[in-house]
Every structure is written in structure tokens, then in C-alpha cells.
Design a protein around this motif. Structure first.
Motif, short mmCIF file in Angstrom:
data_model
loop_
_atom_site.label_atom_id
_atom_site.label_comp_id
_atom_site.label_asym_id
_atom_site.label_seq_id
_atom_site.Cartn_x
_atom_site.Cartn_y
_atom_site.Cartn_z
N LEU A 112 -2.02 -7.88 -3.23
CA LEU A 112 -2.54 -6.87 -4.15
C LEU A 112 -4.03 -6.63 -3.93
O LEU A 112 -4.52 -5.50 -4.06
CB LEU A 112 -2.29 -7.29 -5.60
CG LEU A 112 -0.83 -7.31 -6.06
CD1 LEU A 112 -0.75 -7.81 -7.50
CD2 LEU A 112 -0.20 -5.93 -5.94
N LEU A 113 -4.75 -7.69 -3.57
CA LEU A 113 -6.18 -7.54 -3.30
C LEU A 113 -6.41 -6.62 -2.11
O LEU A 113 -7.30 -5.77 -2.13
CB LEU A 113 -6.81 -8.91 -3.05
CG LEU A 113 -8.30 -8.91 -2.67
CD1 LEU A 113 -9.14 -8.25 -3.76
CD2 LEU A 113 -8.78 -10.34 -2.40
N GLY A 114 -5.60 -6.80 -1.08
CA GLY A 114 -5.72 -5.91 0.08
C GLY A 114 -5.46 -4.46 -0.29
O GLY A 114 -6.17 -3.55 0.16
N ALA A 115 -4.46 -4.25 -1.14
CA ALA A 115 -4.15 -2.88 -1.57
C ALA A 115 -5.29 -2.29 -2.40
O ALA A 115 -5.67 -1.13 -2.23
CB ALA A 115 -2.85 -2.87 -2.36
N ALA A 116 -5.84 -3.11 -3.30
CA ALA A 116 -6.92 -2.62 -4.15
C ALA A 116 -8.19 -2.35 -3.35
O ALA A 116 -8.90 -1.37 -3.59
CB ALA A 116 -7.21 -3.64 -5.26
N ALA A 117 -8.48 -3.21 -2.38
CA ALA A 117 -9.72 -3.08 -1.61
C ALA A 117 -9.69 -1.87 -0.69
O ALA A 117 -10.75 -1.31 -0.36
CB ALA A 117 -9.97 -4.34 -0.79
N THR A 118 -8.50 -1.45 -0.27
CA THR A 118 -8.39 -0.29 0.63
C THR A 118 -8.15 1.01 -0.12
O THR A 118 -7.92 2.04 0.51
CB THR A 118 -7.26 -0.51 1.65
OG1 THR A 118 -6.03 -0.79 0.95
CG2 THR A 118 -7.58 -1.68 2.56
N GLY A 119 -8.17 0.95 -1.44
CA GLY A 119 -8.03 2.16 -2.23
C GLY A 119 -6.61 2.64 -2.41
O GLY A 119 -6.38 3.75 -2.91
N GLY A 120 -5.64 1.82 -2.01
CA GLY A 120 -4.25 2.25 -2.13
C GLY A 120 -3.68 2.09 -3.52
O GLY A 120 -2.63 2.64 -3.83
N GLY A 121 -4.35 1.31 -4.37
CA GLY A 121 -3.84 1.08 -5.72
C GLY A 121 -2.88 -0.08 -5.74
O GLY A 121 -2.12 -0.29 -4.79
N THR A 122 -2.89 -0.84 -6.83
CA THR A 122 -2.06 -2.03 -6.91
C THR A 122 -0.64 -1.74 -7.41
O THR A 122 0.27 -2.49 -7.11
CB THR A 122 -2.71 -3.07 -7.83
OG1 THR A 122 -2.92 -2.48 -9.13
CG2 THR A 122 -4.05 -3.52 -7.27
N ARG A 123 -0.47 -0.66 -8.15
CA ARG A 123 0.85 -0.40 -8.73
C ARG A 123 1.90 -0.19 -7.64
O ARG A 123 3.00 -0.75 -7.71
CB ARG A 123 0.79 0.82 -9.65
CG ARG A 123 2.14 1.16 -10.28
CD ARG A 123 2.00 2.27 -11.31
NE ARG A 123 1.16 1.86 -12.43
CZ ARG A 123 0.90 2.62 -13.49
NH1 ARG A 123 1.41 3.85 -13.55
NH2 ARG A 123 0.13 2.19 -14.46
N ALA A 124 1.56 0.60 -6.63
CA ALA A 124 2.52 0.86 -5.55
C ALA A 124 2.80 -0.40 -4.74
O ALA A 124 3.86 -0.52 -4.11
CB ALA A 124 2.00 1.96 -4.64
N ALA A 125 1.85 -1.35 -4.74
CA ALA A 125 2.02 -2.57 -3.95
C ALA A 125 2.73 -3.68 -4.70
O ALA A 125 3.04 -4.72 -4.11
CB ALA A 125 0.65 -3.07 -3.48
N LEU A 126 3.00 -3.49 -5.98
CA LEU A 126 3.63 -4.54 -6.78
C LEU A 126 4.99 -5.00 -6.23
O LEU A 126 5.25 -6.21 -6.17
CB LEU A 126 3.77 -4.09 -8.23
CG LEU A 126 2.49 -4.14 -9.08
CD1 LEU A 126 2.73 -3.52 -10.45
CD2 LEU A 126 2.01 -5.59 -9.23
#
Length: 221
Positions: free
Chosen positions: A55-69
Motif C-alpha cells: 500500500l505504501l508503494g501505491a500511495a507514494a506513486t499517486g495510485g491511491g491505496t483503495r485500488a491496491a487493497l
């Protein structure tokens, strides 16, 4: 402590969403190392750390955490199974843990290879219409899911038949190495084919490390 502070500083530089994930990730890692590692909560803590890391990788790249859950949940589940097996890698004797890990591998393989993941908005518009799995990303995800199953399932099965320390250690090593094709498959499901291939390219390095670790008679962990 210094590395944790540096990591949190980098996360803060990536934005508030990244910092919001990095803080509980750091707390989970410290809790695991200082208190939870040798307790029944150890596998769950390790699984939480791996999920938060994704989730940190998703948040750091601007992809958002919800889609990565969903991907974080799948990766965390795999980590939970591997860590549960590793609890007995020096003593052996546990049939239940490798059996549970084998069943988990089957379920995760099914989800990764047959369940469509919602693409990010930018990639959704570019995705070609067709049957699920008919796109290059879908075909790649299916192939990598099969590689994940092949890497993890066989050593789990052997450890379930004979839960001796050597076979249990091989099961743990197989589960750890299987993390690479699993993460590559999860990445492919988002449509990031190039990134997925780069992750998959790390698999040979994992096999080489495991071979050298075996020659030194130490665990891959």
C-alpha cells in the motif's frame, strides 16, 4: 531508528497519503521485531507489514491505496501462510501449517488468474475490449499466477507429507521465492506489463540465492 526516521521522512516527501501508510508500517515492523516475532501474533504482524508495504508503494506513486487493497490482501495472505510454516522450520513436525499453506496457494492462484482487477482510470480507458484474460496483461497475469503456484505448491506438498526440518525449510524457501511471481502477477493485473516483467526478472536471483544458502546449510530466511 535512523533508517525508520529516514523512511518516514521520504514518505512525508511523497505526500500525506504515503506518510499515513508509512507510520503504521513502521510501527508494525518495530512491534514484530521487539515483541511479536516469537508469539502467536507473529505471522499476522508479518502479513500486515507486507500488505502495508504494498500500500505504501501505491500511495507514494499517486495510485491511491483503495485500488491496491485487494492486492495487498492477497499478498498479506500469502505472507501469513509462509510465516506460519516458518515457525517450525528448525524443528519440523507440523503437518497442518504446510497443508494450510498449500490450500492458500490454490485459492490465491485462482483469484490471481481468474478474477479481474479493476484497472486505474488511466489504464482502464486504454484497455482493449475482450474476454477476461485475453489482453496481454491478462495472459501475463495467468502465466505468472501459474509460476507462483508451481514455485510454492510442490515444497508445501512435500512438507505436508513429511514435515521434517529440511523439507519444512524448503517449503519456507519456496514460499518466499513464490512472492516474486505473485507480486508480478498482481502488478500485471493492473495493466502494468513492463513493471510486472521487471519484477518477474528477479525470480532467477531468488533461486540463485536459495541455492547458495542451501550450500551453506542455512535457511533462506
Amino acid at each position: 531508528g535512523v533508517l525508520t526516521g529516514a523512511g518516514l521522512a521520504l514518505a512525508a516527501g511523497a505526500g500525506r497519503p504515503a506518510l499515513a501508510v508509512a507510520a503504521p508500517l513502521a510501527a508494525t515492523v518495530w512491534a514484530y521485531d521487539l515483541a511479536l516475532k516469537h508469539t502467536p501474533a507473529g505471522p499476522a504482524a508479518m502479513a500486515a507489514a507486507r500488505g502495508l508495504d504494498l500500500l505504501l508503494g501505491a500511495a507514494a506513486t499517486g495510485g491511491g491505496t483503495r485500488a491496491a487493497l485487494p492486492s495487498a490482501a492477497l499478498l498479506g495472505t500469502h505472507t501469513l501462510a509462509v510465516t506460519a510454516v516458518s515457525r517450525r522450520e528448525t524443528t519440523g513436525g507440523s503437518v497442518l501449517a504446510p497443508l494450510a499453506a498449500l490450500a492458500t496457494t490454490g485459492v490465491l492462484t485462482r483469484l490471481v488468474t481468474h478474477r479481474r482487477t479493476r484497472l486505474p482510470a488511466g489504464r482502464r480507458a486504454a484497455a482493449a475490449p475482450g474476454l477476461p484474460g485475453s489482453t496481454p496483461a491478462g495472459v501475463l497475469a495467468t502465466a505468472l499466477g501459474a509460476a507462483y503456484a508451481a514455485t510454492a505448491a510442490r515444497p508445501y506438498f512435500h512438507a505436508a507429507l513429511n514435515p521434517s526440518p529440511p523439507l519444512t525449510q524448503r517449503a519456507v524457501g519456496g514460499g518466499i521465492r513464490a512472492t516474486v511471481p505473485l507480486q508480478a502477477a498482481l502488478t500485471a493485473r493492473t495493466g502494468a506489463v513492463t513493471t510486472s516483467l521487471l519484477i518477474a526478472a528477479l525470480a532467477p536471483a531468488g533461486r540463485l540465492f536459495a541455492r547458495r544458502a542451501g550450500m551453506r546449510k542455512v535457511s533462506i530466511t
